[in-house]
Design an enzyme around this catalytic site. Structure first.
Site, PDB file in Angstrom:
ATOM      1  N   GLU A  61       0.211  -1.499   3.335  1.00 55.40           N
ATOM      2  CA  GLU A  61      -0.842  -1.825   4.277  1.00 55.40           C
ATOM      3  C   GLU A  61      -2.258  -3.556   3.495  1.00 55.40           C
ATOM      4  OE1 GLU A  61      -3.712   1.385   5.452  1.00 55.40           O
ATOM      5  OE2 GLU A  61      -4.916   0.348   3.703  1.00 55.40           O
ATOM      6  N   LYS A  72     -14.552   7.257   3.190  1.00 53.90           N
ATOM      7  CA  LYS A  72     -15.054   5.333   2.989  1.00 53.90           C
ATOM      8  C   LYS A  72     -15.918   5.793   4.576  1.00 53.90           C
ATOM      9  CE  LYS A  72     -15.031   1.515   2.827  1.00 53.90           C
ATOM     10  NZ  LYS A  72     -14.018   0.237   2.271  1.00 53.90           N
ATOM     11  N   LYS A  92      -4.374   4.034  16.008  1.00 52.91           N
ATOM     12  CA  LYS A  92      -5.389   5.149  15.959  1.00 52.91           C
ATOM     13  C   LYS A  92      -6.289   5.656  17.342  1.00 52.91           C
ATOM     14  CE  LYS A  92      -7.407   4.282  11.133  1.00 52.91           C
ATOM     15  NZ  LYS A  92      -8.327   4.226  10.495  1.00 52.91           N
ATOM     16  N   GLY A 122     -10.660   0.999   0.575  1.00 52.62           N
ATOM     17  CA  GLY A 122     -10.182   2.546   0.640  1.00 52.62           C
ATOM     18  C   GLY A 122      -9.166   2.383  -0.502  1.00 52.62           C
ATOM     19  N   ARG A 123      -7.991   1.817  -0.105  1.00 52.87           N
ATOM     20  CA  ARG A 123      -6.545   0.929  -1.463  1.00 52.87           C
ATOM     21  C   ARG A 123      -6.373   1.294  -2.950  1.00 52.87           C
ATOM     22  NH1 ARG A 123      -6.148  -1.627   2.568  1.00 52.87           N
ATOM     23  NH2 ARG A 123      -5.421  -2.994   2.288  1.00 52.87           N
ATOM     24  N   HIS A 134      20.796   9.546  -9.694  1.00 53.55           N
ATOM     25  CA  HIS A 134      21.572  10.330  -9.026  1.00 53.55           C
ATOM     26  C   HIS A 134      21.364   9.904  -6.901  1.00 53.55           C
ATOM     27  CE1 HIS A 134      22.990  12.134 -13.016  1.00 53.55           C
ATOM     28  NE2 HIS A 134      21.834  11.528 -13.046  1.00 53.55           N
ATOM     29  N   GLU A 137      -8.030  12.718  11.074  1.00 53.85           N
ATOM     30  CA  GLU A 137      -7.549  13.530  10.072  1.00 53.85           C
ATOM     31  C   GLU A 137      -8.363  14.530   9.307  1.00 53.85           C
ATOM     32  OE1 GLU A 137      -7.274  10.697  10.811  1.00 53.85           O
ATOM     33  OE2 GLU A 137      -4.744   9.939  10.576  1.00 53.85           O
TER      34      GLU A 137
END
Ligand code: F6P
Length: 547
Positions: A357, A211, A516, A271-272, A388, A217
């Site tokens: 977030e 965005k 960051k 973003g999310r 399990h 990254e």
């Protein structure tokens, strides 16, 4: 800052105070008792909507408590805030932005005016650009630099620019076409090396999704991969193998991606919450534009349900209120999400970003620290695998962990034997969690096995299940682009409702900024041998890795 959303400390609201009293009254009442006390309990605790069957009867809540939760939603001004969100008011106050991911999937035909302009035709244009591009790639018309068609898509992005597309592509595997799709997110070089080692540059298309187009990254990965690509291909081949999705078209151009190959997004899509936008490009490439539009349509239907349904029949509102009930009155710290299908195994990770977030905040809309709990911890895995792994703790541990069980009536591959077993487990677990097993039941079983009463007394306590563990059951007819869209939108709205009631801002994420910033400082110390001031522990760590 403008006051667009109400500023209501929830703990001051009448309904909150009544809920506190009511909690004292019913906190010893078990789930089994609630069923005994309320012969018509299922009348208000089962909701049927489209192909969803939602059963919230297995909760430590009675009708009075339920009504008080609905009252809480009303007193907090929720209705007005829903309208404010959908109409494009800048409810993301701390970033001065609207929150309009719902516009990307609206089923409404009337204009949606934002800053003086009807944005729907603009969104339709972008959608068309995306569709045309996807059709060309899927059909093989789009050629790579040696004239071969594309066979592999690689999405380069992180957070919302990765989790949503990755989760949906995996969830809709059954509906996928021939294109292979991989995701590169972590800055760790090993991650992208493992993926590119098997790639053929001649037939791979890289979709760089960011965005902001400033994320360390994503840009590091994009740069390294472009260098790897250019080791094998001429410079002008980049245009055939790299496209970008971003709001920051200046930076995409600087990276060398033409306007034609850039798919814009708007800053009012968080973003999310962005998989519905051009961020969903790799989804649309994987399943085709038609099925991508079904995903949007399913979400659009859930939006309409959320906007128009009275709170006591409104699925996202009710699930949000139940979650608040446990978080704020029962002091439950976490919630488990258990999808009974491998297709949805990434859903918990996706919702971790969406929920934590958004609602991992401690400052209220009045600018002061809140005096109540906010965002819950989210975790989970697919059933039956989870049974399990960690179900032991949910069944017999000391913690209260409300869980959402998400299942599908029909299997996609129609394997009846397996589906029967899956659904049997899906249903049996919520039954077991609620009813448990009493000491006398345990002893009865041990007796029947011929165990002596002395041995029985020793072992029996370990085999008792207290039960009374709350769950919501979301049973959907089948996993399709449309039902998945609705399911994701349901959780998005749950996030919104909780943020409103907790009196926080759900749509910013300042909490990820400090790390960051410091990473840049530390990076300089590592790379340039600078000596920024740090605490002793950090200095020692730096010394350890630079020596
Ligand atoms: O660091 C958090 C975050 O800002 C998320 O909210 C976002 O989804 C992610 O980083 C990626 O951001 P971008 O799409 O701008 O690269």
């Amino acid at each position: 800052m403008q006051k667009i959303l109400p500023d209501n400390n929830p703990t001051d609201l009448n309904a909150w105070k009544s809920l506190q009293k009511h909690f004292q009254k019913i906190n010893k009442t078990t789930l089994k008792d609630h069923f005994k006390n309320e012969p018509n309990r299922l009348d208000y605790t089962i909701l049927k909507w489209e192909d969803f069957y939602v059963d919230f009867s297995k909760n430590r809540l009675d009708k009075k408590g339920f009504d008080l939760l609905i009252q809480l939603a009303e007193e907090s001004g929720l209705k007005e805030t829903i309208d404010a969100q959908f109409s494009g008011e800048k409810i993301n106050v701390t970033e001065n932005r609207a929150v309009l991911h719902t516009a990307l999937r609206t089923l409404k035909k009337e204009p949606l005016i934002f800053e003086g302009e009807n944005i729907l035709p603009l969104l339709a244009d972008t959608q068309q650009k995306m569709n045309t591009f996807c059709d060309k790639v899927i059909s093989g018309i789009w050629k790579g630099y040696t004239g071969k068609s594309i066979t592999h898509i690689v999405n380069i992005g992180i957070g919302g620019s990765d989790l949503g597309p990755a989760m949906v592509v995996e969830a809709l595997e059954y509906y996928k076409n021939h294109l292979a799709v991989s995701f590169i997110s972590n800055v760790e070089g090993d991650h992208h090396q493992e993926i590119i080692k098997n790639l053929d540059p001649e037939t791979t298309l890289f979709v760089i999704v960011s965005k902001t187009f400033t994320t360390q990254e994503t840009l590091s990965n994009a740069n390294s991969i472009r260098a790897w690509f250019l080791n094998q291909a001429p410079k002008d081949a980049v245009a055939k193998h790299f496209v970008a999705v971003s709001t920051n078209t200046k930076e995409t151009a600087a990276f060398g991606i033409s306007a034609e190959n850039t798919f814009p997004m708007n800053d009012w899509v968080g973003g999310r919450f962005s998989l519905w936008s051009t961020v969903g490009l790799s989804i649309s490439l994987a399943i085709g534009p038609k099925q991508f539009s079904q995903l949007l349509e399913g979400a659009g239907k859930m939006d309409a349900h959320f906007q128009e349904t009275p709170f006591d029949k409104n699925i996202p509102v009710i699930l949000a209120l139940i979650s608040i009930w446990y978080n704020n009155f029962w002091n439950a710290e976490s919630e488990a999400i258990i999808p009974y299908t491998q297709y949805l195994r990434k859903l918990p990770a996706y919702l971790q970003q969406g929920i934590m977030e958004s609602n991992g905040k401690s400052v209220g809309r009045d600018g002061n620290r809140v005096n109540h709990q906010t965002g819950t911890l989210i975790w989970g895995a697919s059933g039956t695998n989870a049974q399990h792994a960690f179900f032991q703790l949910i069944h017999q541990g000391t913690k209260l962990i409300p869980a959402d069980f998400i299942g599908f009536k029909k299997a996609l591959h129609r394997n009846k034997d397996h589906q029967d077993k899956l659904l049997a487990n899906f249903i049996a677990q919520t039954e077991a969690l609620m009813n448990g097993k009493t000491l006398s039941q345990v002893k009865g079983e041990l007796d029947a096995s011929g165990m002596s009463s002395e041995e029985q007394n020793k072992i029996a306590p370990f085999k008792v299940f207290e039960g009374n563990k709350p769950t919501n059951t979301l049973l959907i007819d089948s996993l399709s682009p449309s039902s998945l869209g609705a399911l994701i939108a349901l959780y998005e709205h749950k996030i919104f409702v909780q943020g409103i009631l907790w009196n926080i801002y759900s749509y910013d994420q300042w909490g990820v900024e400090l790390g960051k910033q410091l990473a840049n400082v530390v990076l300089e110390d590592i790379k340039e041998n600078t000596n920024h001031p740090h605490d002793d522990s950090t200095n020692a760590l730096l010394k350890h890795i630079t020596n």
